[in-house]
Write an enzyme that holds these catalytic residues in place. Structure first.
Site, PDB file in Angstrom:
ATOM      1  N   HIS C  92       0.842  -1.197   0.000  1.00 23.57           N
ATOM      2  CA  HIS C  92       0.000   0.000   0.000  1.00 23.57           C
ATOM      3  C   HIS C  92       0.879   1.248   0.000  1.00 23.57           C
ATOM      4  O   HIS C  92       0.694   2.158  -0.816  1.00 23.57           O
ATOM      5  CB  HIS C  92      -0.920  -0.013   1.228  1.00 23.57           C
ATOM      6  CG  HIS C  92      -1.528   1.308   1.554  1.00 23.57           C
ATOM      7  ND1 HIS C  92      -2.468   1.913   0.752  1.00 23.57           N
ATOM      8  CD2 HIS C  92      -1.322   2.171   2.587  1.00 23.57           C
ATOM      9  CE1 HIS C  92      -2.818   3.082   1.285  1.00 23.57           C
ATOM     10  NE2 HIS C  92      -2.130   3.266   2.395  1.00 23.57           N
ATOM     11  N   ASP C 121       6.092  21.513 -26.671  1.00 24.12           N
ATOM     12  CA  ASP C 121       5.987  20.172 -26.090  1.00 24.12           C
ATOM     13  C   ASP C 121       7.021  20.093 -24.981  1.00 24.12           C
ATOM     14  O   ASP C 121       7.661  21.082 -24.653  1.00 24.12           O
ATOM     15  CB  ASP C 121       6.246  19.097 -27.168  1.00 24.12           C
ATOM     16  CG  ASP C 121       5.596  17.762 -26.806  1.00 24.12           C
ATOM     17  OD1 ASP C 121       5.928  17.217 -25.737  1.00 24.12           O
ATOM     18  OD2 ASP C 121       4.741  17.292 -27.567  1.00 24.12           O
ATOM     19  N   TRP C 157       7.180   0.133   3.684  1.00 22.90           N
ATOM     20  CA  TRP C 157       7.597   0.825   2.453  1.00 22.90           C
ATOM     21  C   TRP C 157       9.000   1.387   2.605  1.00 22.90           C
ATOM     22  O   TRP C 157       9.662   1.701   1.623  1.00 22.90           O
ATOM     23  CB  TRP C 157       6.610   1.941   2.071  1.00 22.90           C
ATOM     24  CG  TRP C 157       6.810   3.252   2.759  1.00 22.90           C
ATOM     25  CD1 TRP C 157       6.427   3.564   4.025  1.00 22.90           C
ATOM     26  CD2 TRP C 157       7.426   4.448   2.225  1.00 22.90           C
ATOM     27  NE1 TRP C 157       6.761   4.864   4.321  1.00 22.90           N
ATOM     28  CE2 TRP C 157       7.374   5.437   3.235  1.00 22.90           C
ATOM     29  CE3 TRP C 157       8.006   4.773   1.001  1.00 22.90           C
ATOM     30  CZ2 TRP C 157       7.886   6.721   3.062  1.00 22.90           C
ATOM     31  CZ3 TRP C 157       8.527   6.057   0.837  1.00 22.90           C
ATOM     32  CH2 TRP C 157       8.458   7.012   1.853  1.00 22.90           C
ATOM     33  N   SER C 184      12.892   6.221 -14.288  1.00 17.42           N
ATOM     34  CA  SER C 184      11.800   6.951 -14.912  1.00 17.42           C
ATOM     35  C   SER C 184      11.670   8.346 -14.313  1.00 17.42           C
ATOM     36  O   SER C 184      11.532   9.339 -15.026  1.00 17.42           O
ATOM     37  CB  SER C 184      10.506   6.149 -14.744  1.00 17.42           C
ATOM     38  OG  SER C 184       9.387   6.985 -14.793  1.00 17.42           O
ATOM     39  N   SER C 185      11.744   8.423 -12.992  1.00 18.66           N
ATOM     40  CA  SER C 185      11.612   9.725 -12.332  1.00 18.66           C
ATOM     41  C   SER C 185      12.747  10.653 -12.711  1.00 18.66           C
ATOM     42  O   SER C 185      12.541  11.853 -12.898  1.00 18.66           O
ATOM     43  CB  SER C 185      11.650   9.561 -10.821  1.00 18.66           C
ATOM     44  OG  SER C 185      10.431   9.111 -10.358  1.00 18.66           O
ATOM     45  N   HIS C 268      13.034  11.807   3.239  1.00 26.38           N
ATOM     46  CA  HIS C 268      12.403  13.060   3.626  1.00 26.38           C
ATOM     47  C   HIS C 268      12.185  13.989   2.436  1.00 26.38           C
ATOM     48  O   HIS C 268      11.069  14.447   2.231  1.00 26.38           O
ATOM     49  CB  HIS C 268      13.084  13.760   4.797  1.00 26.38           C
ATOM     50  CG  HIS C 268      12.251  14.922   5.171  1.00 26.38           C
ATOM     51  ND1 HIS C 268      11.134  14.806   5.957  1.00 26.38           N
ATOM     52  CD2 HIS C 268      12.254  16.183   4.719  1.00 26.38           C
ATOM     53  CE1 HIS C 268      10.515  15.965   5.986  1.00 26.38           C
ATOM     54  NE2 HIS C 268      11.175  16.825   5.255  1.00 26.38           N
ATOM     55  N   GLU C 270      11.700  13.144  -0.399  1.00 26.52           N
ATOM     56  CA  GLU C 270      10.622  12.486  -1.134  1.00 26.52           C
ATOM     57  C   GLU C 270       9.241  12.988  -0.690  1.00 26.52           C
ATOM     58  O   GLU C 270       8.370  13.214  -1.526  1.00 26.52           O
ATOM     59  CB  GLU C 270      10.724  10.973  -0.934  1.00 26.52           C
ATOM     60  CG  GLU C 270       9.500  10.168  -1.349  1.00 26.52           C
ATOM     61  CD  GLU C 270       9.277  10.139  -2.849  1.00 26.52           C
ATOM     62  OE1 GLU C 270      10.233  10.440  -3.587  1.00 26.52           O
ATOM     63  OE2 GLU C 270       8.153   9.822  -3.262  1.00 26.52           O
ATOM     64  N   TYR C 272       8.487  15.831   0.402  1.00 31.06           N
ATOM     65  CA  TYR C 272       8.254  17.173  -0.155  1.00 31.06           C
ATOM     66  C   TYR C 272       8.089  17.118  -1.659  1.00 31.06           C
ATOM     67  O   TYR C 272       7.418  17.967  -2.246  1.00 31.06           O
ATOM     68  CB  TYR C 272       9.362  18.135   0.267  1.00 31.06           C
ATOM     69  CG  TYR C 272       9.273  18.424   1.751  1.00 31.06           C
ATOM     70  CD1 TYR C 272       8.065  18.819   2.308  1.00 31.06           C
ATOM     71  CD2 TYR C 272      10.335  18.240   2.592  1.00 31.06           C
ATOM     72  CE1 TYR C 272       7.943  19.032   3.662  1.00 31.06           C
ATOM     73  CE2 TYR C 272      10.226  18.461   3.960  1.00 31.06           C
ATOM     74  CZ  TYR C 272       9.016  18.851   4.489  1.00 31.06           C
ATOM     75  OH  TYR C 272       8.893  19.056   5.821  1.00 31.06           O
ATOM     76  N   SER C 283      -1.676  27.174  -5.492  1.00 34.60           N
ATOM     77  CA  SER C 283      -1.321  28.568  -5.754  1.00 34.60           C
ATOM     78  C   SER C 283      -1.898  29.077  -7.065  1.00 34.60           C
ATOM     79  O   SER C 283      -1.956  30.288  -7.299  1.00 34.60           O
ATOM     80  CB  SER C 283       0.201  28.745  -5.804  1.00 34.60           C
ATOM     81  OG  SER C 283       0.770  28.332  -4.604  1.00 34.60           O
ATOM     82  N   HIS C 317      14.920  12.998  11.590  1.00 37.00           N
ATOM     83  CA  HIS C 317      13.755  13.102  12.484  1.00 37.00           C
ATOM     84  C   HIS C 317      12.871  11.854  12.374  1.00 37.00           C
ATOM     85  O   HIS C 317      11.959  11.687  13.163  1.00 37.00           O
ATOM     86  CB  HIS C 317      12.950  14.386  12.249  1.00 37.00           C
ATOM     87  CG  HIS C 317      12.286  14.494  10.912  1.00 37.00           C
ATOM     88  ND1 HIS C 317      12.129  15.685  10.259  1.00 37.00           N
ATOM     89  CD2 HIS C 317      11.734  13.582  10.103  1.00 37.00           C
ATOM     90  CE1 HIS C 317      11.518  15.474   9.113  1.00 37.00           C
ATOM     91  NE2 HIS C 317      11.257  14.205   8.989  1.00 37.00           N
ATOM     92  N   HIS C 318      13.168  10.999  11.413  1.00 36.88           N
ATOM     93  CA  HIS C 318      12.457   9.714  11.358  1.00 36.88           C
ATOM     94  C   HIS C 318      13.144   8.679  12.237  1.00 36.88           C
ATOM     95  O   HIS C 318      12.709   7.541  12.307  1.00 36.88           O
ATOM     96  CB  HIS C 318      12.413   9.196   9.921  1.00 36.88           C
ATOM     97  CG  HIS C 318      11.632  10.089   9.007  1.00 36.88           C
ATOM     98  ND1 HIS C 318      10.279   9.977   8.858  1.00 36.88           N
ATOM     99  CD2 HIS C 318      12.001  11.134   8.236  1.00 36.88           C
ATOM    100  CE1 HIS C 318       9.853  10.904   8.006  1.00 36.88           C
ATOM    101  NE2 HIS C 318      10.891  11.623   7.620  1.00 36.88           N
ATOM    102  N   THR C 343       6.761  27.052   5.274  1.00 38.51           N
ATOM    103  CA  THR C 343       5.437  26.505   4.972  1.00 38.51           C
ATOM    104  C   THR C 343       4.364  27.469   5.454  1.00 38.51           C
ATOM    105  O   THR C 343       3.347  27.680   4.787  1.00 38.51           O
ATOM    106  CB  THR C 343       5.249  25.131   5.636  1.00 38.51           C
ATOM    107  OG1 THR C 343       6.419  24.358   5.434  1.00 38.51           O
ATOM    108  CG2 THR C 343       4.063  24.407   5.041  1.00 38.51           C
ATOM    109  N   LYS C 346       3.689  30.164   3.040  1.00 40.81           N
ATOM    110  CA  LYS C 346       2.786  29.775   1.958  1.00 40.81           C
ATOM    111  C   LYS C 346       1.335  29.873   2.399  1.00 40.81           C
ATOM    112  O   LYS C 346       0.488  30.431   1.694  1.00 40.81           O
ATOM    113  CB  LYS C 346       3.089  28.352   1.494  1.00 40.81           C
ATOM    114  CG  LYS C 346       4.475  28.227   0.931  1.00 40.81           C
ATOM    115  CD  LYS C 346       4.625  26.959   0.144  1.00 40.81           C
ATOM    116  CE  LYS C 346       5.451  27.215  -1.084  1.00 40.81           C
ATOM    117  NZ  LYS C 346       4.755  27.495  -2.275  1.00 40.81           N
ATOM    118  N   ARG C 465       2.103   1.124  14.810  1.00 40.43           N
ATOM    119  CA  ARG C 465       1.683   0.921  13.429  1.00 40.43           C
ATOM    120  C   ARG C 465       2.176  -0.430  12.922  1.00 40.43           C
ATOM    121  O   ARG C 465       2.977  -1.079  13.571  1.00 40.43           O
ATOM    122  CB  ARG C 465       2.190   2.061  12.545  1.00 40.43           C
ATOM    123  CG  ARG C 465       3.687   2.212  12.542  1.00 40.43           C
ATOM    124  CD  ARG C 465       4.130   3.524  11.911  1.00 40.43           C
ATOM    125  NE  ARG C 465       4.092   3.450  10.455  1.00 40.43           N
ATOM    126  CZ  ARG C 465       4.904   4.150   9.659  1.00 40.43           C
ATOM    127  NH1 ARG C 465       5.801   4.964  10.175  1.00 40.43           N
ATOM    128  NH2 ARG C 465       4.806   4.055   8.354  1.00 40.43           N
TER     129      ARG C 465
END
Ligand code: HEA
Ligand code: HEA
Ligand code: CUA
Ligand code: CU
Lengths: 294, 373, 550
Positions: C92, C121, C157, C184-185, C268, C270, C272, C283, C317-318, C343, C346, C465
């Site tokens: 998931h 294009d 994950w 690909s990315s 991390h 990722e 963002y 925006s 921080h993880h 943030t 924004k 979890r």
């Protein structure tokens, strides 16, 4: 709006029509990952799938690049496209830098943090007899707290890595001479120095292969030699693979030079490969210092 | 409090020292650190709520007043350096204000020096092992496993309502009240995490490395936690139960435990009868192996069946001994070298003679001693 | 076969493509049949492919989520064994992150970036198609891994070592799939960077670019900086599994925590990557419906860049519970908390944009406002996680699950929905039904909160979890969450059947060229649906670079 190029007038921005190459290349890679994943789990057929996928993929790439080269030589690429290629090659190389950064980071972490931590006073609870020293610093050390790693000897900078450094640095020079010759319009000289560069790359690979054989046979230094072997072979191995790729690029460029491709003003294919080669060079210097000298 | 959605069907009560029914906040703290964490959390909650109300008060005011349907005509300002600086600097100050008290707690939290008692907690797939290393009770060591009935109740899909469901262990960790206890964590196979919310403690247990944390429980009682790092299939089934007792009770417990240990210490050179060893092995099997290989030895999915297993039936006993001592890492079978020689010999003898396996082979503890070398 | 276009000067695409005078017609008309899609080099077609792919993955990932929620509806194992449960959780997470959210944003980038900056294009049309088709083998491998011996990867994950070393062959399939997705990315990002830097119409200076283009430019840099690092981490896992290396094996001098450092150095940024383009979409929408220019454009750009830069120095921080030195905990705590500042800028800018505007609340605006409201809650819980002492309590509990679904579902996914309603008319040429859009929005908003709000309580009360079963005291909140999840799922089915399908079949009122009165940008200067080719010659722009003047 058209931009004047050496070969006439190119569209403002050339957008290719439908192409079957991308999906074909993706299919090739499907067989590659399917095969690789199965092969390493002991299914022999995986090897065939892997080989088939790689061949397929190489074949598609050949056609794909063929198209691009035809378009380029056909004068469809404006200066703007040239700039696009420059940006893309630059950022591609940056992404490669980050890939190597992960492995350099692993080496740093292992040497500076994890191996010392494994041998710290605290950790003596688990590995009472382990002395945390890095194998290249103290002869005979394996950096393996469980003692599961067979003793090995590390490889210092003399003589092979230094020879390799010289080879790569020289190849950087020959490549630059070739570039200047191309700009000056001296195609024969360009081609000669390109062959020299390719040759230096090949010799580098041979020397490295020799070094690996020596490590495995005489020094008992293997990929499985604990964290030292892991970082040593993965860093130098990925570098070697990049040398191989860069050498192929230069080889194809040389062949194209023979065919009369590129002009003294427009030769991004040449330059992109040269950038890549210099990048491989710089990575090697990093390796030479942190893997062999330190 | 009765359960709301399930009504009387699930008659569970708050578990003291464990989760309460529909508890919505952190556990009631029994250590200074946990109290500080609770305070910090409340403090953050208040500030965040205040900012939230202020920010969205403005937004909803605007949403209701500045609508086209209300005839609002849009202004055309779209920049103001002063405001923009203000709303960069003010949040910065708020954030600094949040970080200050947190810093104090971090420093206190990490100070594991001067402990009265040091205990090593080792994570195994899937149980905890405790070794009293220093202080009163030094030398005591045992494993703590989830109650097998509760594990089976979970599998049944219809567990009876009990207050300590999935939290009951056979051997709780016992510690004295008001003493600084340092917990050293490590693991045998993969990463686990030792957590007891009431103490404000959570520390990953990392194979090959030691980490530490500490607590000083201020109240006598039972406290519960669970493994908090994904460690494979039985991750949800390796709870932590800490019994905090008075100093006297602790001393008593230590004495009792020492006696038991002396009594239990098996002489690995003793030569056993098959029946006695198998009987012992059955217990060892139920406590350690049945979770995966099933009580009837049939395994499941990737877990190998032991019943009719070629390795178990093999006349070469060393194959099975080797697997128990070293595990088969990539297949998910952990090493069991932490078990005593007698226990390993017993459980192997048991599997070789249980179910349809009727080999009559016996493995003596001495063979394990030899294989360990 | 790629056809070679003759050099020519075509007229501006905004007049519609029938107005072209071509010497070579066949390859310039929209190709038809399956070839149009499979051999596509057109950014709009590829964008559509991306969007459909990601929606399919959202469904698959969502069904896995529903399996999780079904199992957690009450204590005890009713449906799945714990091993399978862990596979569901892992897949998931992987499918949602790499299959649903990221490709969806790339789809938006494909469709909108060339339109927004006045380019014909994407810079590399064939490579663009390659980026798309690479995802298909990867997705097949990921989904097929459920059927391999031992089942799908079940290590979360985050694929922490050494648990990954115990996984079956599907782990290798997963690793190779991630490599391909990474390639690909990276190609997609390079394409986006080059398109934005090199193909803007004259007059479209960087500081006049639409915010969506800006946020994607920055996101693309994040991607090329961190995807290779992930590739490195999982390559080490692969060699540890099969080739005897000891990167994560302490017996040989390695360190399992090293994996976590490398992974989160990717991980991390990722997260963002999954939120910055969402900020971009919001925006664009807020000013359009407030009928007022975006407040603080420049500070939006700087804030986005600051978030991106800070994202590289907060990864641990993880890992507060792994046991770092005090200084490490403090550094990562402070750095993380700092992100609240840009943030906040924004959020405040959006508010100021609304302030004294003349607002209407069509569906895109509803989603955008919903985004701001609910995302901020997720941001605040993020800040609470960032406080190391509190994180010790809630790390690896459902509090974190609540946090990241507030920012990922109510953040990224909401913004994607907002974007679909906002630009959908441009893509398909038909207006969605306002009523259905509102049902979708309100239903999703309510069910979302029913699903994920109780998870905060569960986490605070200590429910870890990745648990297939839990103590009885947690039952009620889990039941509520499960009910909410099915409701939320149904709303997405509704969305698919009653909004997406009609849109794809061209059913509904015809969309005007510019459905939103005050929307700005070049995309509204081309007809709806946008013709196959647009801006083949760069348009001439007015001073604000939002209108074509020739
Ligand atoms: C889109 C994705 C996304 C986003 C945007 C964020 C945003 C943030 N995240 Fe989150 N996070 C995840 C996705 C995301 N996160 C995921 C997926 C995980 C779990 C991964 C896993 O383990 O599986 C995670 C986990 C995670 C953790 C680890 C928790 C743990 O495992 O114990 C932490 C800890 O610091 C954290 C912090 C933050 C912070 C501080 C922000 C900040 O960026 C938030 C900033 C926003 C605001 C603060 C609100 C708006 C601001 C204002 C209104 C201004 C005024 C405010 C103040 C002055 C306070 N996140
Ligand atoms: C990136 C985006 C993303 C998105 C969009 C979601 C969406 C959802 N997630 Fe997410 N989730 C993650 C990312 C995401 N998640 C990550 C990264 C993890 C961590 C994994 C890990 O621990 O390793 C996680 C973990 C996670 C858990 C914790 C699992 C555990 O710890 O064991 C749970 C539990 O409830 C959960 C639930 C949900 C639900 C109910 C949705 C819903 O929003 C989904 C809604 C969508 C649908 C339901 C699909 C549409 C409907 C159909 C196809 C038709 C069928 C439906 C009906 C008939 C009703 N997720
Ligand atoms: Cu042990 Cu989770
Ligand atoms: Cu993070």
């Amino acid at each position: 709006m058209s931009a004047a190029t050496t070969s006439g007038s190119a569209p403002y921005y050339f957008v290719p029509g439908p192409s079957r190459h991308p999906v074909m290349a993706a299919i090739g890679l499907f067989f590659v990952i399917l095969g690789a994943g199965q092969w390493i789990n002991g299914h022999q057929w995986g090897a065939y799938s892997l080989a088939f996928g790689l061949l397929w993929w190489a074949f598609v790439l050949k056609q794909w690049f063929g198209d691009a080269i035809r378009e380029s030589e056909g004068g469809l690429y404006s200066d703007r496209i040239d700039v696009s290629f420059r940006w893309s090659m630059g950022w591609f190389i940056f992404s490669e830098v980050m890939f190597f950064a992960a492995f350099f980071g692993a080496l740093y972490w292992a040497r500076v943090f994890s191996v010392p931590a494994l041998g710290s006073l605290e950790n003596s609870l688990l590995w009472p007899d382990f002395k945390a020293v890095w194998p290249s610093v103290v002869a005979g050390a394996t950096a393996s707290p469980a003692g599961t790693v067979e003793p090995f000897t590390t490889i210092g900078p003399w003589p092979l890595p230094t020879i390799n450094t010289a080879l790569l640095l020289t190849s950087g020079v020959t490549l630059t001479i070739a570039h200047h010759a191309l700009i000056a319009g001296n195609r024969a000289k360009t081609i000669a120095f390109m062959w020299a560069t390719v040759l230096l790359g090949v010799v580098f690979l041979f020397v490295q292969g020799f070094e690996y054989a020596h490590a495995y046979k005489d020094l008992n230094l293997k990929l499985s030699s604990g964290i030292f072997g892991s970082t040593f072979f993965m860093l130098t191995g990925f570098h070697g693979f990049h040398v191989f790729v860069g050498m192929l690029m230069l080889l194809f460029i040389t062949i194209r030079l023979h065919k009369g491709h590129f002009t003294s003003e427009r030769h991004f294919g040449f330059e992109g490969s040269a950038w890549y080669w210099h990048f491989v060079d710089v990575v090697w210097l990093g390796l030479y210092v942190v893997v062999y000298w330190m | 409090m009765t359960a709301l959605a399930t009504g009387s069907a699930l008659a569970v009560n708050d578990l003291k020292g464990g989760p309460g029914v529909n508890q919505i906040n952190l556990h009631e703290p029994v250590t200074r650190i946990a109290a500080d964490q609770m305070w910090l959390h409340n403090f953050m909650l208040v500030i965040c709520l205040a900012i939230f109300v202020a920010v969205f008060g403005v937004m909803f005011y605007s949403i209701f007043k500045h609508r086209k349907s209300k005839g609002a005509v849009s202004a055309n300002f779209h920049e103001s350096v002063a405001v923009e600086i203000a709303w960069t600097v003010v949040p910065l100050l708020i954030v600094i204000g949040m970080a200050l008290p947190a810093t104090k707690v971090v420093v206190a939290m990490k100070d594991t020096t001067n402990a009265d008692l040091t205990i090593k907690a080792t994570g195994y797939q899937w149980k905890w092992g405790y070794d009293y290393l220093k202080g009163e009770g030094e030398g005591i060591g045992f494993l703590a496993t989830l109650d097998t009935e509760q594990r089976e109740a979970s599998n049944s899909g219809k567990p009876e309502p009990v207050d300590n469901y999935l939290l009951k262990v056979d051997n709780p960790l016992v510690v004295p009240v008001d003493k600084k206890v340092r917990i050293i964590t490590t693991a045998n196979d993969v990463i686990h995490a030792w957590m007891v919310p009431a103490f404000g403690v959570k520390q990953d247990a990392i194979p090959g490395f030691v980490r530490d944390t500490w607590f000083k429980a201020e109240k006598i009682g039972d406290y519960y936690g669970q493994c908090a790092e994904l460690c494979g299939k039985e991750h949800a089934y390796m709870p932590i139960h800490v019994k905090v007792v008075s100093a006297e009770d602790y001393t008593k417990w230590v004495e009792g435990e020492k006696k038991k240990l002396a009594a239990k210490a098996d002489d690995p050179s003793k030569v056993w009868e098959l029946a006695a060893l198998v009987a012992r092995g059955e217990k060892v099997y139920a406590a350690n192996c049945a979770a995966c290989h099933k009580a009837d030895g049939t395994g499941a999915g990737p877990i190998k069946a032991l019943d009719k297993s070629a390795i178990v039936l093999d006349a070469d006993k060393s194959k099975q001994i080797n697997i128990l001592l070293n595990g088969v890492m990539d297949k998910g079978m952990p090493a069991w070298k932490q078990l005593s020689d007698t226990d390993i010999a017993a459980v192997i003898s048991y599997t070789k003679n249980a179910w349809s396996n009727k080999t009559e082979q016996i493995v003596q503890p001495a063979e394990i001693v030899a294989a360990r070398k | 076969m790629s056809a070679v276009l003759p050099p020519h000067g075509a007229v501006g695409g905004h007049a519609g493509h029938d107005g072209h005078a071509h010497d070579d017609h066949h390859d310039h008309h929209a190709p038809t049949g399956w070839r149009r899609w499979v051999f596509a080099t057109n950014h709009k077609d590829i964008g559509t492919l991306y969007l459909l792919f990601s929606f399919t993955m959202l469904m698959i990932g969502g069904i896995l989520a529903l399996c999780i929620r079904a199992e957690l509806f009450q204590p005890g194992l009713q449906f799945f064994n714990p091993e399978l449960f862990n596979q569901f959780t892992t897949m998931h997470g992987l499918i949602m992150v790499f299959g649903a959210i990221m490709p969806a944003f790339v789809g938006f980038a494909n469709w909108m970036l060339p339109l927004q900056i006045g380019a014909s294009d994407m810079a590399f049309a064939r490579m663009n198609n390659f980026s798309f088709w690479l995802m298909i083998p990867a997705a097949i491998m990921l989904v097929a891994s459920f059927f391999m011996p031992g089942g799908a990867p079940a290590a979360g994950w985050t694929l922490y070592a050494p648990l990954t070393l115990q996984m079956g062959p599907s782990m290798d399939a997963g690793i190779f799939a991630m490599h391909i997705l990474g390639a690909s990315s990276i190609m997609g990002s390079i394409n986006i960077i080059v398109t934005i830097l090199n193909m803007r119409a004259p007059g479209m200076t960087l500081m006049k670019m639409p915010m969506f283009a800006w946020t994607w430019l920055i996101t693309a840099y994040l991607l090329i900086a961190v995807m290779p690092v992930l590739a490195g981490a999982i390559t080490m896992t692969l060699t540890d599994r099969h080739f005897g290396t000891a990167f994560f094996n302490p017996a040989g001098g390695g360190d399992p925590v090293m994996y976590q450092h490398i992974f989160w150095f990717f991980g991390h940024p990722e997260v963002y990557i999954m939120i910055l383009p969402a900020f971009g979409i919001v925006s664009q929408i807020v000013p359009a419906f407030a009928r007022k220019k975006l407040f603080g454009y420049a500070s939006m750009v700087y804030a986005t860049a600051s978030i991106a830069i800070l994202s590289f120095i907060v990864w641990a921080h993880h890992m507060f519970a792994t046991g770092m030195p005090v200084t490490g905990q403090l550094f990562f705590m402070y750095a993380t908390m700092l992100i609240a500042v840009p943030t906040g800028v924004k959020i405040f800018n959006w508010l100021a944009t609304m302030w004294r505007g003349s607002m209407t609340f069509e569906v895109p605006m509803l989603w955008a406002v919903g985004f701001i409201f609910v995302f901020t809650m997720g941001g605040f819980t993020g800040l609470i996680c960032a406080m190391a002492p509190i994180d010790i309590q809630i790390q690896d509990t459902y509090y974190v699950v609540a946090h990241f679904h507030y920012v990922l579902v109510a953040g990224s996914l909401y913004a994607l929905f907002a974007g679909v309603y906002y630009w959908g008319p441009k893509w398909s040429g038909v207006m969605y039904s306002e009523f259905r859009g509102k049902v979708h929005f309100w239903g999703s908003l309510i069910f979302f909160n029913i699903t994920f709000f109780p998870m905060h309580f569960l986490g605070l009360a200590g429910m870890p979890r990745r648990y297939a079963d839990y103590p009885m005291q947690f039952t009620d909140f889990n039941m509520i969450a499960s009910v909410g999840a099915f409701g939320f799922g149904l709303m997405q089915v509704y969305f698919f059947l009653f909004v997406v399908v009609p849109m794809m079949r061209g059913k509904g009122a015809k969309a005007p060229q510019k459905p939103w009165e005050a929307a700005e940008g070049l995309e509204w200067e081309v007809p709806s649906p946008a013709p196959f080719h647009t801006f083949e010659t760069p348009p001439k722009l007015d001073a604000s670079a939002t209108k074509i003047i020739g």
